[in-house]
Design a protein around this motif. Structure first.
Motif, PDB file in Angstrom:
ATOM      1  N   CYS A 164     -21.567   9.502 109.547  1.00 44.70           N
ATOM      2  CA  CYS A 164     -21.344   8.651 110.719  1.00 44.70           C
ATOM      3  C   CYS A 164     -22.666   8.490 111.455  1.00 44.70           C
ATOM      4  O   CYS A 164     -23.654   9.171 111.145  1.00 44.70           O
ATOM      5  N   GLN A 165     -22.695   7.576 112.413  1.00 40.65           N
ATOM      6  CA  GLN A 165     -23.895   7.324 113.196  1.00 40.65           C
ATOM      7  C   GLN A 165     -23.725   7.796 114.631  1.00 40.65           C
ATOM      8  O   GLN A 165     -22.660   7.606 115.245  1.00 40.65           O
ATOM      9  N   LEU A 166     -24.806   8.382 115.166  1.00 39.93           N
ATOM     10  CA  LEU A 166     -24.821   8.896 116.528  1.00 39.93           C
ATOM     11  C   LEU A 166     -26.188   8.642 117.152  1.00 39.93           C
ATOM     12  O   LEU A 166     -27.165   8.455 116.430  1.00 39.93           O
ATOM     13  N   PRO A 167     -26.279   8.656 118.482  1.00 42.07           N
ATOM     14  CA  PRO A 167     -27.608   8.629 119.100  1.00 42.07           C
ATOM     15  C   PRO A 167     -28.447   9.803 118.610  1.00 42.07           C
ATOM     16  O   PRO A 167     -27.964  10.941 118.547  1.00 42.07           O
ATOM     17  N   SER A 168     -29.699   9.544 118.253  1.00 44.90           N
ATOM     18  CA  SER A 168     -30.540  10.591 117.651  1.00 44.90           C
ATOM     19  C   SER A 168     -31.041  11.600 118.667  1.00 44.90           C
ATOM     20  O   SER A 168     -31.396  12.726 118.291  1.00 44.90           O
ATOM     21  N   ARG A 169     -31.133  11.207 119.949  1.00 47.85           N
ATOM     22  CA  ARG A 169     -31.577  12.090 121.031  1.00 47.85           C
ATOM     23  C   ARG A 169     -32.922  12.753 120.728  1.00 47.85           C
ATOM     24  O   ARG A 169     -33.160  13.906 121.077  1.00 47.85           O
ATOM     25  N   GLY A 170     -33.775  12.017 120.020  1.00 45.57           N
ATOM     26  CA  GLY A 170     -35.120  12.513 119.759  1.00 45.57           C
ATOM     27  C   GLY A 170     -35.246  13.432 118.563  1.00 45.57           C
ATOM     28  O   GLY A 170     -36.347  13.919 118.268  1.00 45.57           O
ATOM     29  N   LEU A 171     -34.144  13.702 117.855  1.00 47.98           N
ATOM     30  CA  LEU A 171     -34.226  14.588 116.694  1.00 47.98           C
ATOM     31  C   LEU A 171     -34.788  13.841 115.486  1.00 47.98           C
ATOM     32  O   LEU A 171     -34.635  12.620 115.363  1.00 47.98           O
ATOM     33  N   SER A 172     -35.422  14.563 114.592  1.00 49.99           N
ATOM     34  CA  SER A 172     -35.954  13.976 113.364  1.00 49.99           C
ATOM     35  C   SER A 172     -34.990  14.252 112.220  1.00 49.99           C
ATOM     36  O   SER A 172     -33.982  14.950 112.383  1.00 49.99           O
ATOM     37  N   THR A 173     -35.279  13.708 111.051  1.00 51.42           N
ATOM     38  CA  THR A 173     -34.415  13.931 109.887  1.00 51.42           C
ATOM     39  C   THR A 173     -34.499  15.394 109.445  1.00 51.42           C
ATOM     40  O   THR A 173     -35.488  16.083 109.680  1.00 51.42           O
TER      41      THR A 173
END
Length: 356
Positions: free
Chosen positions: A271-280
């Motif tokens: 699913c997709q979510l706001p990344s909140r600045g996190l990287s892969t």
């Protein structure tokens, strides 16, 4: 938009680099910076020993800061004793005089403040009416319920018309039903009068219910400041997520980034979510129990480990490949039995990516 009423006496509170150390090395409050707006109800929330009560007592002047500065309005009160600060405090124990009538208890502080007896009586009666205890003047505290005693304590603080009103775990001695009623009373009075209130509790639901803003504390420091909804929906880390209401902390993989959005994978469910600045890479997901969907589409595999009926909802403990989860569902007519295989997915908005 309706503008919030602010009492003419309500004052802001500001902490600048405030630290409190007991003895030589016990740090109770560690370099906190905090601004409380006039006319707002701000709750200091956190586990036992986090520093919230010490912070409240430093506003009251019952504890002195080791370093830093405390302002109430424009006045530096850092070194002022409690008697020279225009604040009132409602204690956990109520601290009512058992041999005095309700009216005498409420008027007690007014007498010390130099009010004539007749005016103190009039102000005390007005205070009792304000908290819904008109006509209780001649009763003794022992003739009142716990909720009524707490209202007397609130009235006693209100009649002094303080710049800041402080509450230290005010509902901890009440049962669940009374807690809900009295917290609503306190919030209504605060809003009606436009008071600046600083409120200490360890009860997350209580904090969410009464606050304009919540200051979450941990290990003598501030973990996060925000509105109840911000803290619930956008916790900065696992501690805040788990402390402000229950949260399932779930391992996930951030598989791709697209602008402010991230694609995540939880045991094959994407699913997709706001990344909140996190990287892969490896990440962690905070999911509220009420925002978990069971058998409402494709998800990841789980099994019902425990099913509990609590009247208005069902509570489920789930077993998954990565550990246990907790979910609540509104459907009490068709409960899922232990051992039932289910597909788990998420309702949106709901899950939040947090640093792992």
């Amino acid at each position: 938009m309706t503008q919030t009423k602010i009492s003419s006496k309500a004052a802001p509170v500001k902490f600048s680099g405030v630290t409190k150390v007991y003895g030589s090395d016990v740090v109770a409050v560690d370099d906190i910076n905090l601004e409380i707006e006039a006319g707002k109800l701000v709750t200091l929330l956190g586990p036992s020993g986090c520093g919230k009560t010490t912070t409240l007592r430093m506003i009251a002047g019952l504890e002195m800061a080791t370093s830093g500065q405390i302002l109430i309005g424009e006045e530096d009160v850092t070194k002022l004793p409690a008697t020279d600060r225009d604040v009132s405090m409602v204690f956990q124990s109520y601290a009512l005089f058992p041999h005095m009538t309700v009216l005498e208890n409420v008027a007690y502080g007014l007498g010390f403040s130099g009010f004539p007896k007749s005016e103190a009586g009039d102000r005390a009666r007005a205070g009792l009416e304000l908290v819904g205890l008109k006509g209780y003047d001649k009763r003794l505290p022992s003739e009142l319920s716990g909720g009524q005693q707490q209202r007397v304590a609130v009235a006693r603080a209100l009649v002094l018309e303080p710049q800041v009103l402080l509450f230290d775990e005010p509902l901890s001695n009440l049962d669940a039903k009374l807690r809900r009623q009295v917290r609503e009373d306190i919030r209504a009075i605060q809003q009606d009068l436009g008071l600046t209130v600083v409120y200490v509790t360890h009860d997350q639901e209580e904090a969410l219910a009464v606050s304009d803003e919540i200051v979450v504390m941990r290990n003598a420091a501030i973990a996060q400041i925000g509105t109840p909804r911000t803290l619930y929906d956008e916790p900065v880390d696992a501690f805040v997520a788990d402390f402000i209401g229950e949260a399932n902390l779930i391992p996930c993989n951030v598989t791709a980034l697209d602008g402010p959005m991230a694609e995540i994978d939880v045991d094959g469910y994407r699913c997709q979510l706001p990344s909140r600045g996190l990287s892969t890479g490896a990440g962690q997901l905070a999911v509220r129990p009420a925002r978990i969907a069971l058998n409402e589409g494709t998800g990841f595999d789980a099994k019902i480990a425990k099913s509990t009926y609590v009247g208005v909802r069902m509570e489920y403990s789930l077993e998954t490949s990565f550990g246990s989860m907790f979910a609540v569902q509104d459907d009490v007519q068709h409960p899922l039995e232990p051992g039932t295989a289910v597909q788990v997915s998420f309702r949106f908005p709901g899950p939040v990516l947090i640093p792992s």
